[in-house]
Design an enzyme around this catalytic site. Structure first.
Site, mmCIF file in Angstrom:
data_model
loop_
_atom_site.group_PDB
_atom_site.id
_atom_site.type_symbol
_atom_site.label_atom_id
_atom_site.label_comp_id
_atom_site.label_asym_id
_atom_site.label_seq_id
_atom_site.Cartn_x
_atom_site.Cartn_y
_atom_site.Cartn_z
ATOM 1 N N LYS A 203 88.346 72.219 8.987
ATOM 2 C CA LYS A 203 87.529 72.338 10.206
ATOM 3 C C LYS A 203 88.005 73.547 10.987
ATOM 4 C CE LYS A 203 86.748 69.852 14.573
ATOM 5 N NZ LYS A 203 86.749 68.558 15.264
HETATM 6 C C1 R5P Z 1 89.831 69.182 17.754
HETATM 7 O O1 R5P Z 1 90.530 69.817 17.117
HETATM 8 C C2 R5P Z 1 90.021 67.760 17.991
HETATM 9 O O2 R5P Z 1 89.916 67.040 16.814
HETATM 10 C C3 R5P Z 1 89.106 67.242 19.032
HETATM 11 O O3 R5P Z 1 89.551 66.052 19.541
HETATM 12 C C4 R5P Z 1 87.663 67.154 18.670
HETATM 13 O O4 R5P Z 1 87.433 67.046 17.318
HETATM 14 C C5 R5P Z 1 86.977 68.313 19.255
HETATM 15 O O5 R5P Z 1 85.601 68.202 19.210
HETATM 16 P P1 R5P Z 1 84.718 69.127 20.145
HETATM 17 O O6 R5P Z 1 85.496 70.360 20.422
HETATM 18 O O7 R5P Z 1 83.466 69.396 19.378
HETATM 19 O O8 R5P Z 1 84.438 68.344 21.394
#
Ligand code: R5P
Length: 295
Positions: A203
């Site tokens: 990711k």
């Molecule tokens: C990011 O690295 C973490 O896993 C977060 O808690 C989450 O996945 C972030 O998602 P977003 O930035 O789309 O709110």
């Protein structure tokens, strides 16, 4: 014991039809075992080769987050639209029904909070618990260039070793510290390190310049991270560009659950990711869906 009297002669051999033997649909996954490929097939849709993951794991270091105060009320209605939910075991066990249709990607690193150094994480979940929870992948944060870079990379390689033992994929999550440049050069470095050290997928954030080189140089699928809340059209455009430039889907949180109409937003994201819809058309869909009366 099976009845052995009067056995019928087997004859449906179809000798003229060779047994089908096709390559697995995901980049870099052909050498993986059946269990791991099966789990990946529950995250990535075999029809489109892509995924819409809904990230709701923010509480593991942020505590209560806007939009996630009551996951039972705000997130449950989104589950039918998520290919996968990325979350902690605490939320999974307490709030998510075991009948949920989405696959589960479990956050397994942790140990830090926003009050201190974020990169100081350890492995925070035994693989036995991931197996008990029937998860399809385990997510580990990797802080390339961060204060605890080595520790976070070793966390990931430990999960990769355990995951290979039991057939559970590991998702390497590239974290960006405040002091690090968010450019293609950095993300090529971080994603490649995750893949070289065994993560089955990675990711990472979208960058305007050179995201295609990040995807091309990573030998396993990349899913685009969402990041902070931006206007809906901008978020749909970012998701559109990411998949057009080589991402195998998205893992978005705030840009879905902090939207004015989260269910409409995740459906619009699905249109971009799975149906190749343009951002403008996906925004139309969002506006249409958000105006529909709630049933
Ligand atoms: C990011 O690295 C973490 O896993 C977060 O808690 C989450 O996945 C972030 O998602 P977003 O930035 O789309 O709110």
């Amino acid at each position: 014991m099976a009845d052995t009297d009067d056995l019928k002669d087997a004859k449906a051999f179809h000798a003229e039809i060779p047994q089908e033997s096709s390559a697995f649909f995901l980049k870099g996954a052909n050498a993986l075992g059946w269990g791991m490929q099966n789990r990946l097939s529950r995250i990535f849709n075999p029809r489109s080769g892509r995924t819409v993951m809904l990230a709701i794991d923010h509480g593991y270091f942020l505590g209560t987050t806007t939009g996630l105060e009551r996951i039972d009320l705000t997130i449950r209605p989104l589950i039918p639209y998520a290919d996968s939910l990325m979350l902690t075991r605490g939320i999974l066990r307490t709030v998510i029904p075991p009948t949920a249709s989405s696959s589960i990607v479990l956050r397994v690193s942790g140990g830090s909070s926003i009050l201190k150094e974020l990169s100081n994480e350890e492995i925070a979940v035994d693989i036995e618990d991931s197996l008990r929870l029937n998860v399809c992948a385990m997510a580990v944060q990797v802080f390339v260039g961060g204060e605890f870079e080595r520790q976070s990379i070793i966390n990931m390689t430990r999960m990769v070793d355990m995951g290979l033992r039991y057939g559970v994929p590991t998702l390497g999550v590239t974290a960006v510290g405040k002091e690090m440049a968010r450019d293609a050069r950095y993300f090529r470095l971080a994603t490649r390190i995750c893949a070289e050290l065994g993560a089955q997928y990675v990711k990472t954030y979208y960058v305007e310049q050179g995201f295609d080189t990040v995807c091309a140089s990573c030998p396993v699928p990349i899913v685009m991270a969402g990041g902070k809340k931006i206007p809906e059209l901008d978020a749909l455009t970012m998701a559109y560009r990411a998949v057009q430039e080589g991402a195998a889907g998205v893992d978005m949180g705030r840009n879905i659950f902090q939207a004015d109409a989260p269910a409409a937003m995740i459906r619009a994201v699905r249109a971009v990711v799975h149906d190749h819809e343009t951002p403008a058309k996906a925004l139309d869909l969002y506006e249409t869906l958000r105006r529909q009366p709630k049933r």
